[in-house]
Write an enzyme that holds these catalytic residues in place. Structure first.
Site, PDB file in Angstrom:
ATOM      1  N   LYS A 181      36.290 -83.472  -4.060  1.00  0.00           N
ATOM      2  CA  LYS A 181      35.073 -83.016  -3.614  1.00  0.00           C
ATOM      3  C   LYS A 181      34.613 -81.762  -4.308  1.00  0.00           C
ATOM      4  CE  LYS A 181      33.743 -80.710  -0.023  1.00  0.00           C
ATOM      5  NZ  LYS A 181      32.376 -80.106  -0.421  1.00  0.00           N
ATOM      6  N   GLU A 255      45.554 -72.998  -2.310  1.00  0.00           N
ATOM      7  CA  GLU A 255      45.322 -71.710  -3.052  1.00  0.00           C
ATOM      8  C   GLU A 255      44.129 -71.090  -2.416  1.00  0.00           C
ATOM      9  OE1 GLU A 255      43.687 -69.213  -4.891  1.00  0.00           O
ATOM     10  OE2 GLU A 255      43.026 -70.560  -6.689  1.00  0.00           O
ATOM     11  N   CYS A 289      39.059 -65.228  -6.271  1.00  0.00           N
ATOM     12  CA  CYS A 289      40.136 -64.811  -5.418  1.00  0.00           C
ATOM     13  C   CYS A 289      41.111 -63.883  -5.671  1.00  0.00           C
ATOM     14  CB  CYS A 289      40.946 -66.359  -5.095  1.00  0.00           C
ATOM     15  SG  CYS A 289      41.138 -67.387  -6.261  1.00  0.00           S
ATOM     16  N   GLU A 386      38.875 -60.333   2.897  1.00  0.00           N
ATOM     17  CA  GLU A 386      38.269 -60.592   1.525  1.00  0.00           C
ATOM     18  C   GLU A 386      36.560 -60.468   1.558  1.00  0.00           C
ATOM     19  OE1 GLU A 386      39.016 -64.759   0.105  1.00  0.00           O
ATOM     20  OE2 GLU A 386      39.184 -64.031  -1.668  1.00  0.00           O
TER      21      GLU A 386
HETATM   22  P1  NDP Z   1      35.277 -72.821   2.186  1.00  0.00           P
HETATM   23  O1  NDP Z   1      36.926 -72.925   2.450  1.00  0.00           O
HETATM   24  O2  NDP Z   1      34.690 -73.314   3.402  1.00  0.00           O
HETATM   25  O3  NDP Z   1      35.163 -74.208   1.072  1.00  0.00           O
HETATM   26  C1  NDP Z   1      36.061 -74.550   0.209  1.00  0.00           C
HETATM   27  C2  NDP Z   1      35.747 -76.316   0.213  1.00  0.00           C
HETATM   28  O4  NDP Z   1      36.255 -76.799   1.103  1.00  0.00           O
HETATM   29  C3  NDP Z   1      34.450 -76.570   0.144  1.00  0.00           C
HETATM   30  O5  NDP Z   1      34.411 -77.668  -1.075  1.00  0.00           O
HETATM   31  C4  NDP Z   1      34.158 -76.856   1.274  1.00  0.00           C
HETATM   32  O6  NDP Z   1      32.979 -77.630   1.359  1.00  0.00           O
HETATM   33  C5  NDP Z   1      35.166 -77.257   1.590  1.00  0.00           C
HETATM   34  N1  NDP Z   1      35.589 -77.596   3.139  1.00  0.00           N
HETATM   35  C6  NDP Z   1      34.850 -76.727   4.092  1.00  0.00           C
HETATM   36  N2  NDP Z   1      35.408 -77.325   5.176  1.00  0.00           N
HETATM   37  C7  NDP Z   1      36.182 -78.255   5.244  1.00  0.00           C
HETATM   38  C8  NDP Z   1      37.103 -78.838   5.881  1.00  0.00           C
HETATM   39  N3  NDP Z   1      37.084 -78.592   7.448  1.00  0.00           N
HETATM   40  N4  NDP Z   1      38.223 -79.751   5.461  1.00  0.00           N
HETATM   41  C9  NDP Z   1      38.000 -80.005   4.071  1.00  0.00           C
HETATM   42  N5  NDP Z   1      37.305 -79.332   3.179  1.00  0.00           N
HETATM   43  C10 NDP Z   1      36.277 -78.283   3.738  1.00  0.00           C
HETATM   44  O7  NDP Z   1      34.746 -71.789   1.853  1.00  0.00           O
HETATM   45  P2  NDP Z   1      33.477 -71.012   1.810  1.00  0.00           P
HETATM   46  O8  NDP Z   1      32.534 -71.546   0.598  1.00  0.00           O
HETATM   47  O9  NDP Z   1      32.951 -71.411   3.118  1.00  0.00           O
HETATM   48  O10 NDP Z   1      33.720 -69.481   1.568  1.00  0.00           O
HETATM   49  C11 NDP Z   1      34.051 -68.809   2.410  1.00  0.00           C
HETATM   50  C12 NDP Z   1      34.980 -67.579   2.212  1.00  0.00           C
HETATM   51  O11 NDP Z   1      35.999 -68.125   1.688  1.00  0.00           O
HETATM   52  C13 NDP Z   1      34.373 -66.883   0.989  1.00  0.00           C
HETATM   53  O12 NDP Z   1      33.599 -65.769   1.540  1.00  0.00           O
HETATM   54  C14 NDP Z   1      35.681 -66.298   0.405  1.00  0.00           C
HETATM   55  O13 NDP Z   1      36.237 -65.060   1.119  1.00  0.00           O
HETATM   56  C15 NDP Z   1      36.843 -67.331   0.607  1.00  0.00           C
HETATM   57  N6  NDP Z   1      36.769 -68.232  -0.676  1.00  0.00           N
HETATM   58  C16 NDP Z   1      37.895 -68.265  -1.292  1.00  0.00           C
HETATM   59  C17 NDP Z   1      38.015 -68.724  -2.451  1.00  0.00           C
HETATM   60  C18 NDP Z   1      39.316 -68.699  -3.376  1.00  0.00           C
HETATM   61  O14 NDP Z   1      39.378 -69.080  -4.368  1.00  0.00           O
HETATM   62  N7  NDP Z   1      40.490 -68.206  -2.834  1.00  0.00           N
HETATM   63  C19 NDP Z   1      37.106 -69.706  -2.927  1.00  0.00           C
HETATM   64  C20 NDP Z   1      36.118 -69.973  -1.988  1.00  0.00           C
HETATM   65  C21 NDP Z   1      35.751 -69.008  -0.888  1.00  0.00           C
HETATM   66  P3  NDP Z   1      31.466 -76.972   1.282  1.00  0.00           P
HETATM   67  O15 NDP Z   1      31.080 -76.464   0.032  1.00  0.00           O
HETATM   68  O16 NDP Z   1      30.670 -77.887   1.604  1.00  0.00           O
HETATM   69  O17 NDP Z   1      31.514 -76.071   2.434  1.00  0.00           O
END
Ligand code: NDP
Length: 474
Positions: A181, A255, A289, A386
């Site tokens: 996904k 991660e 990240c 972050e």
């Molecule tokens: P999320 O953790 O919400 O999103 C990451 C992925 O998980 C997306 O594909 C999301 O779908 C999906 N997801 C969301 N909720 C669930 C769930 N309950 N079960 C399974 N999958 C789920 O990150 P955000 O995009 O909301 O970003 C929020 C914060 O996270 C950022 O501001 C940043 O600080 C951090 N972040 C860190 C990352 C890293 O590489 N370490 C990467 C991205 C974000 P969908 O996109 O539809 O919400």
């Protein structure tokens, strides 16, 4: 001295964005009951309608992945699997310009980065893991390592195609099938990858792509038919996933976030360090990240370093992601922009000093000027949380021991940077920093042969390199 640059836009003509996209299940694009829009964050223009997978779609995709695992991909000799992976890698190279433009349009990152960093690394990951597929008995995991089965993979929006490559390439090389996904705001390159799988004649069901939002991700990781969950994203969602997987026999790698220290000693080559600091926090708008979001500078050089850093920041060009001169593109979404603004405002409210170079931001779209905070205390939110945006917090230290103490004073542990002239000091520091990756006199360098992953709340498991195979083998 600053220069005026004429616009140098990359043409969009190479991409053909369809008005709507289905889900990629069992080798075909299929429709879903609901759809959502994906937009260009630089213009807020709608790019396409994308299918939103529900629990039934997850069921169908997992069933297709299981069939493909049992009948084709699991039993296939590694040398045969390798041929498909090499074919995918070559198709990615052939279509790399198109994929880079598509990534910049859907994500907002500068074309210079999607073209010169993301896409070469995506292809390199597939080439690298293609090379492992027939050598697994020699990888150090026993004479006959077996795949896990069906992997459910959920990825974020900051490096959409690269995170897909990090997840899909090792899974397939080891003989697993996948249901992936992509993030809600960046589905388009994953759908282009689905086309590439079809073009490579990958057997149906080996790769399934389910677009959707958090609910789709939740339905996937909670599905009883998967053997492995691989997630990259926020620590909060990572925690939810760990809870839902606990007590099942699913394997899990996470991660998650980071708040990396980029540490500059008084003997560092300062101009070079400034380039590393800029790369560390303004690369990909800071949506990284492992971004070097906390700059720790030895007190005796802080003034000189900040002067140079500000002069360098004043040369950064913020704007159209498709302009080849752009250094900092658009923030990926309105929600992420709101989060960056909120945390930056808290920095000012808590007493830190905020500075940005004069820069004109486009009227439409989501933008944030490169920002540096000085006078930051370890207790400030901007030093602990972050931000995931182009915002740097500067702290100082006096001794190497104090640098280690401050660098490790975080719940995260993904990466760190050290800038010094002394090799012995690099080794002394690297031994003491609780971070999965430590860069010395450089930052944000990635290679498919090098493992990547975190300590503490940055998650567990490693991606990349020989270590990355372990997450997909029994
Ligand atoms: P999320 O953790 O919400 O999103 C990451 C992925 O998980 C997306 O594909 C999301 O779908 C999906 N997801 C969301 N909720 C669930 C769930 N309950 N079960 C399974 N999958 C789920 O990150 P955000 O995009 O909301 O970003 C929020 C914060 O996270 C950022 O501001 C940043 O600080 C951090 N972040 C860190 C990352 C890293 O590489 N370490 C990467 C991205 C974000 P969908 O996109 O539809 O919400």
């Amino acid at each position: 001295m600053s220069f005026e640059y004429a616009p140098a836009p990359e043409s969009r003509d190479i991409v053909d964005i369809k008005p709507s996209y289905g889900l990629f299940v069992d080798g075909e694009f299929v429709e879903a009951k609901n759809t959502f829009k994906t937009i260009d964050p630089a213009t807020e223009e709608t790019l396409a309608e994308v299918a939103e997978a529900d629990a039934d779609d997850v069921d169908r995709a997992v069933a297709a992945a299981r069939r493909a695992y049992d009948t084709v991909w699991g039993p296939m000799p590694g040398a045969e699997r390798a041929k498909y992976l090499f074919r995918i890698a070559r198709l990615i190279q052939e279509r790399s310009r198109e994929l880079a433009v598509l990534e910049s349009i859907d994500n907002g990152k500068p074309i210079r980065e999607s073209r010169d960093v993301d896409l070469p690394l995506v292809a390199a990951h597939f080439f690298y893991y293609a090379g492992w597929a027939d050598k697994l008995p020699y990888a150090g995991f026993g004479p006959d390592p077996r795949p896990l089965g069906v992997a459910g993979q959920v990825i974020p929006w900051n490096f959409p195609l690269l995170m897909l490559a990090w997840k899909v390439a090792p899974a397939l090389a080891c003989g697993n099938t996948v249901v992936l996904k992509p993030a809600e705001t960046t589905p388009l390159t994953a759908l282009a990858f689905a086309e590439i799988c079809a073009q490579a004649e990958l057997p149906p069901g080996v790769v399934n792509i389910l677009t959707g939002a958090g609910e789709t991700g939740r339905a996937l990781v909670e599905h009883p038919g998967i053997d492995k969950v691989a997630f990259t994203g926020s620590t909060e969602v990572g925690r939810q996933i760990a809870r839902s997987v606990a007590g099942t026999d699913k394997r899990l790698t996470l991660e998650l976030g980071g708040k990396a220290a980029n540490i500059v000693f008084d003997d560092a080559p300062l101009d070079q360090a400034v380039e590393g600091i800029v790369n560390g926090i303004f690369f990909n708008q800071g949506h990284v990240c492992c971004a070097g979001s906390r700059l720790l500078v030895q007190e005796s050089v802080v003034d000189g370093l900040l002067d140079r850093l500000k002069a360098r920041m004043a040369t950064l060009r913020v704007g159209d992601p498709l302009d080849k001169n752009t250094d900092v593109g658009a923030i990926n979404s309105a929600a992420q922009l709101a989060k960056i603004r909120e945390l930056s405002d808290s920095g000012e409210a808590e007493g830190a000093t905020r500075w940005s170079p004069p820069c004109e931001l486009p009227e439409r779209g989501f933008w944030f000027a490169p920002t540096v905070f000085t006078g930051v205390a370890a207790s400030h939110r901007i030093a602990r949380e972050e931000i995931f945006g182009p915002v740097l917090s500067v702290l100082t230290f006096r001794t190497p021991a104090e640098a280690v103490e401050k660098a490790n004073n975080t719940p995260y542990g993904l990466s760190a940077g050290i800038w010094t002239d002394k090799g012995s000091r690099i080794l002394w520091m690297a031994e003491r920093l609780r971070a999965g990756v430590v860069w010395a006199n450089t930052f944000n360098k990635f290679d498919p042969a090098s493992p990547f992953g975190g300590y503490k709340e940055s998650g567990f498991g490693r991606e990349g390199g020989r270590h990355g195979l372990e997450a997909y083998l029994r």
